[in-house]
Design a protein around this motif. Structure first.
Motif, short mmCIF file in Angstrom:
data_model
loop_
_atom_site.label_atom_id
_atom_site.label_comp_id
_atom_site.label_asym_id
_atom_site.label_seq_id
_atom_site.Cartn_x
_atom_site.Cartn_y
_atom_site.Cartn_z
N VAL A 31 0.87 -1.19 0.00
CA VAL A 31 0.00 0.00 0.00
C VAL A 31 0.90 1.22 0.00
O VAL A 31 1.87 1.28 0.76
CB VAL A 31 -0.89 0.03 1.27
CG1 VAL A 31 -1.77 1.29 1.29
CG2 VAL A 31 -1.76 -1.21 1.37
N ARG A 32 0.61 2.16 -0.89
CA ARG A 32 1.35 3.43 -0.85
C ARG A 32 0.49 4.56 -1.40
O ARG A 32 -0.55 4.31 -2.00
CB ARG A 32 2.68 3.32 -1.59
CG ARG A 32 2.59 2.91 -3.03
CD ARG A 32 3.97 2.72 -3.63
NE ARG A 32 4.67 1.58 -3.01
CZ ARG A 32 5.98 1.37 -3.10
NH1 ARG A 32 6.73 2.22 -3.79
NH2 ARG A 32 6.54 0.34 -2.52
N ARG A 33 0.94 5.77 -1.19
CA ARG A 33 0.20 6.94 -1.69
C ARG A 33 0.08 6.87 -3.20
O ARG A 33 1.06 6.58 -3.88
CB ARG A 33 0.91 8.24 -1.31
CG ARG A 33 0.59 8.70 0.07
CD ARG A 33 1.10 10.13 0.30
NE ARG A 33 0.78 10.55 1.65
CZ ARG A 33 -0.42 11.03 2.01
NH1 ARG A 33 -1.36 11.18 1.11
NH2 ARG A 33 -0.64 11.38 3.26
N SER A 34 -1.09 7.18 -3.72
CA SER A 34 -1.28 7.12 -5.17
C SER A 34 -0.49 8.20 -5.88
O SER A 34 -0.01 8.00 -7.00
CB SER A 34 -2.76 7.26 -5.52
OG SER A 34 -3.48 6.15 -5.03
N GLY A 35 -0.35 9.35 -5.23
CA GLY A 35 0.40 10.43 -5.85
C GLY A 35 -0.25 10.94 -7.11
O GLY A 35 -1.47 10.84 -7.28
N ILE A 36 0.56 11.44 -8.03
CA ILE A 36 -0.01 12.00 -9.26
C ILE A 36 0.32 11.17 -10.50
O ILE A 36 -0.24 11.37 -11.55
CB ILE A 36 0.44 13.47 -9.48
CG1 ILE A 36 1.97 13.58 -9.43
CG2 ILE A 36 -0.19 14.40 -8.46
CD1 ILE A 36 2.50 14.92 -9.88
N ASP A 37 1.25 10.24 -10.36
CA ASP A 37 1.57 9.36 -11.49
C ASP A 37 1.09 7.95 -11.14
O ASP A 37 1.82 7.14 -10.57
CB ASP A 37 3.08 9.38 -11.75
CG ASP A 37 3.45 8.62 -13.02
OD1 ASP A 37 2.62 7.82 -13.50
OD2 ASP A 37 4.57 8.83 -13.53
N PHE A 38 -0.18 7.68 -11.48
CA PHE A 38 -0.80 6.42 -11.07
C PHE A 38 -0.09 5.21 -11.68
O PHE A 38 0.08 4.18 -11.02
CB PHE A 38 -2.28 6.39 -11.50
CG PHE A 38 -3.16 7.33 -10.73
CD1 PHE A 38 -2.71 7.96 -9.58
CD2 PHE A 38 -4.45 7.60 -11.16
CE1 PHE A 38 -3.53 8.83 -8.87
CE2 PHE A 38 -5.28 8.46 -10.46
CZ PHE A 38 -4.81 9.08 -9.32
N SER A 39 0.33 5.33 -12.92
CA SER A 39 0.98 4.19 -13.59
C SER A 39 2.27 3.82 -12.86
O SER A 39 2.55 2.64 -12.62
CB SER A 39 1.30 4.54 -15.04
OG SER A 39 0.13 4.88 -15.71
N LYS A 40 3.04 4.83 -12.53
CA LYS A 40 4.32 4.60 -11.85
C LYS A 40 4.09 4.00 -10.46
O LYS A 40 4.75 3.04 -10.06
CB LYS A 40 5.07 5.95 -11.74
CG LYS A 40 6.45 5.88 -11.15
CD LYS A 40 7.19 7.20 -11.44
CE LYS A 40 8.49 7.26 -10.66
NZ LYS A 40 8.34 7.97 -9.40
N THR A 41 3.12 4.57 -9.75
CA THR A 41 2.82 4.06 -8.41
C THR A 41 2.37 2.60 -8.48
O THR A 41 2.80 1.77 -7.66
CB THR A 41 1.72 4.90 -7.74
OG1 THR A 41 2.12 6.27 -7.79
CG2 THR A 41 1.50 4.50 -6.30
N GLU A 44 5.39 0.38 -8.99
CA GLU A 44 6.21 0.26 -7.76
C GLU A 44 5.52 -0.64 -6.74
O GLU A 44 6.15 -1.47 -6.08
CB GLU A 44 6.45 1.65 -7.16
CG GLU A 44 7.40 2.50 -7.99
CD GLU A 44 7.41 3.97 -7.55
OE1 GLU A 44 8.18 4.73 -8.15
OE2 GLU A 44 6.64 4.34 -6.63
N CYS A 45 4.21 -0.45 -6.64
CA CYS A 45 3.42 -1.23 -5.68
C CYS A 45 3.45 -2.72 -6.09
O CYS A 45 3.54 -3.61 -5.23
CB CYS A 45 1.98 -0.72 -5.73
SG CYS A 45 1.23 -0.44 -4.15
N LEU A 46 3.36 -2.94 -7.39
CA LEU A 46 3.40 -4.32 -7.89
C LEU A 46 4.73 -4.98 -7.55
O LEU A 46 4.77 -6.12 -7.03
CB LEU A 46 3.19 -4.33 -9.42
CG LEU A 46 3.37 -5.69 -10.08
CD1 LEU A 46 2.17 -6.59 -9.78
CD2 LEU A 46 3.54 -5.56 -11.59
N GLN A 47 5.82 -4.27 -7.83
CA GLN A 47 7.15 -4.85 -7.58
C GLN A 47 7.31 -5.19 -6.11
O GLN A 47 7.82 -6.27 -5.76
CB GLN A 47 8.25 -3.86 -8.03
CG GLN A 47 8.32 -3.63 -9.53
CD GLN A 47 8.56 -4.91 -10.33
OE1 GLN A 47 9.04 -5.91 -9.81
NE2 GLN A 47 8.19 -4.88 -11.61
N ALA A 48 6.89 -4.30 -5.24
CA ALA A 48 7.00 -4.55 -3.80
C ALA A 48 6.17 -5.75 -3.38
O ALA A 48 6.59 -6.57 -2.55
CB ALA A 48 6.59 -3.30 -3.03
#
Lengths: 264, 415
Positions: A31-41, A44-48
């Motif tokens: 779980v992490r902040r969605s931020g403004i670049d959803f694709s990037k988030t 990153e979330c997937l890799q973790a």
């Protein structure tokens, strides 16, 4: 191959990824902040999550995305609404006729399922932040209290202060008035939670079995206690209520992208 | 799950309707410039036939407001009216239209080249059957222009239409004749009135038949088409031109029915729409439903210009009856039965209620009707929050999520 299925739930506030093995066990999540670049988030979330599950991208047999940013998940093969995914994720843990109360960062949902898990109706909040995680964040900011301390503060209240307004901005003004008049912080914070849950409960009626999901529930267990007091019965909460949507999405992936026998 | 691109088949007659509307507004514009014909402003379900019987040209400000909505000009203009004391929570047709007047703009000039301003006004004529706001709307222009505003106060919550309802409305209609004659500068011609009533009835019958073609599977028509195709039924009733254009439309729709041509290719879900359209999102909503293989085939709104009681043999009485039989002035019990019958007739799988923030009279979901109807019919429903004109009351993302989730629910129930 060490196959797995992935559900990605991009909410306005947080992105959640759940990884299920072929037996539908939760083996990884993030779980992490969605931020403004959803694709990037999402990436990153997937890799973790895969790292936690001991898998790689090559092991994923299916990915379904959901939530506000569901169309931004480049590696997803299918999208589903968050209503469907919260329903599926909740029914997986509580296979009963249930009413799900989901309190998210931007919106609230009440979803009703029958005993077979079929949706019989749903409601979302109006275009208004009252009752959402966004409301709680705004109040925490006004009160200068870290968000993760709100729940324990509320649980220490002895004389709750009731907030009367529907509106987040007007509620903030009320909060400031109560601070000025010397009300205890604990009592004001409990009033904030009470106001939130009232906004949610007025959206729809509830059936006998009630499940609560969402980040607000995961991070503020006191809101469950308060809701139980208000409705007069125990509420069902899974181990990871914030992941309900992501788990539901992963369960959809299992249904939609079954492995062929030679792949098993 | 929504497809990015989806084919939506347009009707050829839509071009004839556009020409009809162009001719209509140009005729009003010519009269404004020449001063040769008197112009009455009338509410959309006002007593247009009486005005035709006195030779008035008729302008309907509600259609102008709908254009302000569909061109997405409204949201910028509404605050102008708010600033002079008209609340953001009252009818956004009213506030958008007054805002446009104060700003000196009109969508007519872009839609119909050569027209620079809204039509002139010799008198304002209302019927409160739509709402009380039309009266306040016209009162503003009455003060502004220094012209009279006359009208009819409707009954509300009507169960069965009784002789009392009919006679009291007919009396009111007769009582506005004399003041209108003074402005028209001529007497009401009963033959012209009867002719207008007869043509209104024909227009109404044809429009009803056009809408009924949507009962075919697949539907040749959607609610989103209907909101623009209904233009002549609103502004042209009582005229031969409106009758003629609907004959063309009906012919094309029947042809589609015969050939089993639907508006969309894969019509899997048939939806009923209750309430106003979100004018500024017609295209977006049309594509959204179509992308989900759903056709919004019928609505309460588009059926609001069906006046089956009109009878040239008894013009005042039949107008009174027709305007009292309208859905919008009826009791909730009547409304429930009405919608229930429509759901059956059009073979609908679901119903979407638009709760329009500034239009309570056209938002039928505020007093428990959806749940009562669902209990009777077992047809699922969805309420979306929005507005007819004020896009500040709308969240596109929430609407989209709601509609996608609703269609998912229908899908689950079909499987």
């Amino acid at each position: 191959m060490n196959h797995c299925y992935v559900g990605v739930d991009i909410g306005a506030s947080r992105t959640k990824v759940a990884v299920l093995d072929l037996k539908k066990n939760l083996v990884g999540y993030n779980v992490r902040r969605s931020g403004i670049d959803f694709s990037k988030t999402a990436e990153e979330c997937l890799q973790a999550s895969l790292k936690m599950a001991g898998r790689t991208k090559a092991d994923t047999a299916g990915v379904v995305s959901t939530g506000y940013g569901r169309k931004n998940v480049l590696f997803a093969q299918e999208t589903k609404s968050e209503i469907a995914c919260h329903g599926k994720g909740s029914y997986f843990y509580f296979p009963l006729a249930i009413t799900i109360i989901d309190i998210g960062g931007q919106d609230n949902k009440i979803i009703k399922l029958d005993e077979a898990g079929r949706r019989t109706g749903f409601k979302m909040n109006r275009k208004c932040a009252a009752g959402t995680g966004g409301f709680l964040e705004e109040m925490a900011f006004r009160l200068e209290v870290p968000l993760d301390e709100m729940s324990s503060l509320a649980s220490r209240s002895t004389n709750m202060v009731k907030l009367g307004s529907f509106c987040t901005v007007f509620s903030a003004t009320e909060v400031l008035e109560n601070i000025r008049s010397g009300k205890r912080l604990e009592d004001i914070v409990k009033g904030v939670f009470f106001s939130m849950i009232q906004r949610v409960l007025e959206m729809d009626s509830l059936t006998e079995n009630v499940v609560m999901t969402g980040g607000v529930v995961e991070n503020n267990p006191y809101i469950v206690t308060m809701t139980e007091e208000l409705i007069g019965r125990k509420i069902l909460v899974s181990k990871h209520p914030q992941l309900a949507g992501a788990i539901g999405a992963a369960l959809y992936a299992i249904d939609l992208f079954p492995l062929k026998s030679e792949e098993l | 799950m929504a497809k990015e691109e989806v084919e939506i088949r347009r009707l050829k007659t839509a071009q004839d309707i556009v020409r009809f509307m162009s001719d209509y507004y140009h005729e009003l514009d010519d009269a404004t410039k020449s001063g040769k014909r008197k112009i009455a402003w009338c509410t959309s379900v006002g007593p247009a036939e009486i005005l035709r019987g006195m030779g008035f040209l008729i302008y309907f400000p509600e259609t102008h407001s709908a254009m302000l909505g569909s061109t997405r000009m409204a949201t910028e203009l509404i605050p102008k009216a708010n600033a002079i004391g008209y609340s953001p929570e009252i009818c956004s047709y009213l506030t958008a239209d007054i805002g446009a007047y104060l700003q000196g703009v009109t969508p007519l000039s872009k839609a119909f080249p050569g027209i620079e301003r809204i039509p002139g006004c010799d008198v304002l004529v209302f019927n409160t059957n739509q709402c009380r706001d039309v009266q306040d709307w016209f009162a503003w222009y009455s003060r502004r222009f220094g012209v009279p505003s006359v009208g009819i106060e409707t009954h509300r919550n009507i169960g069965k239409v009784t002789p009392m309802h009919v006679s009291s409305i007919a009396e009111q209609m007769e009582s506005i004749v004399e003041p209108l004659e003074r402005i028209a500068g001529r007497k009401l011609d009963m033959e012209e009135l009867k002719n207008a009533v007869a043509l209104s009835r024909q227009c109404s019958d044809l429009w009803e038949q056009c809408l009924a073609t949507a009962a075919a599977v697949p539907s040749p028509l959607t609610f989103f088409d209907g909101t623009t195709l209904m233009g002549p039924a609103v502004v042209g009733r009582g005229t031969q031109k409106a009758v003629d254009v609907y004959k063309l439309l009906l012919e094309e729709l029947n042809e589609r029915v015969t050939q089993k041509v639907g508006v969309i290719n894969n019509e899997r879900y048939r939806i009923y729409w209750d309430g106003m359209p979100v004018w500024g999102r017609l295209g977006m909503h049309s594509k959204l439903f179509a992308g989900l293989n759903a056709s919004v085939i019928a609505s309460t709104y588009c059926s609001s210009w069906i006046f089956s009681a009109l009878d040239p043999a008894a013009p005042f009485e039949s107008m009174a009856r027709a305007y009292s039989e309208l859905f919008i002035v009826r009791s909730d019990e009547y409304k429930e039965n009405y919608i229930k019958e429509k759901l059956r007739f059009f073979q609908c799988d679901g119903i979407v209620y638009h709760d329009a923030k500034t239009c309570p009279n056209n938002s039928n979901c505020r007093y428990g009707l959806p749940l009562r109807l669902q209990a009777h019919t077992n047809i699922p429903s969805l309420i979306i929050n929005g507005d007819l004109n004020d896009l500040r009351f709308l969240s596109d993302e929430q609407t989209k999520t709601n509609i996608e989730a609703f269609i998912e629910q229908l899908e689950e129930s079909k499987n």
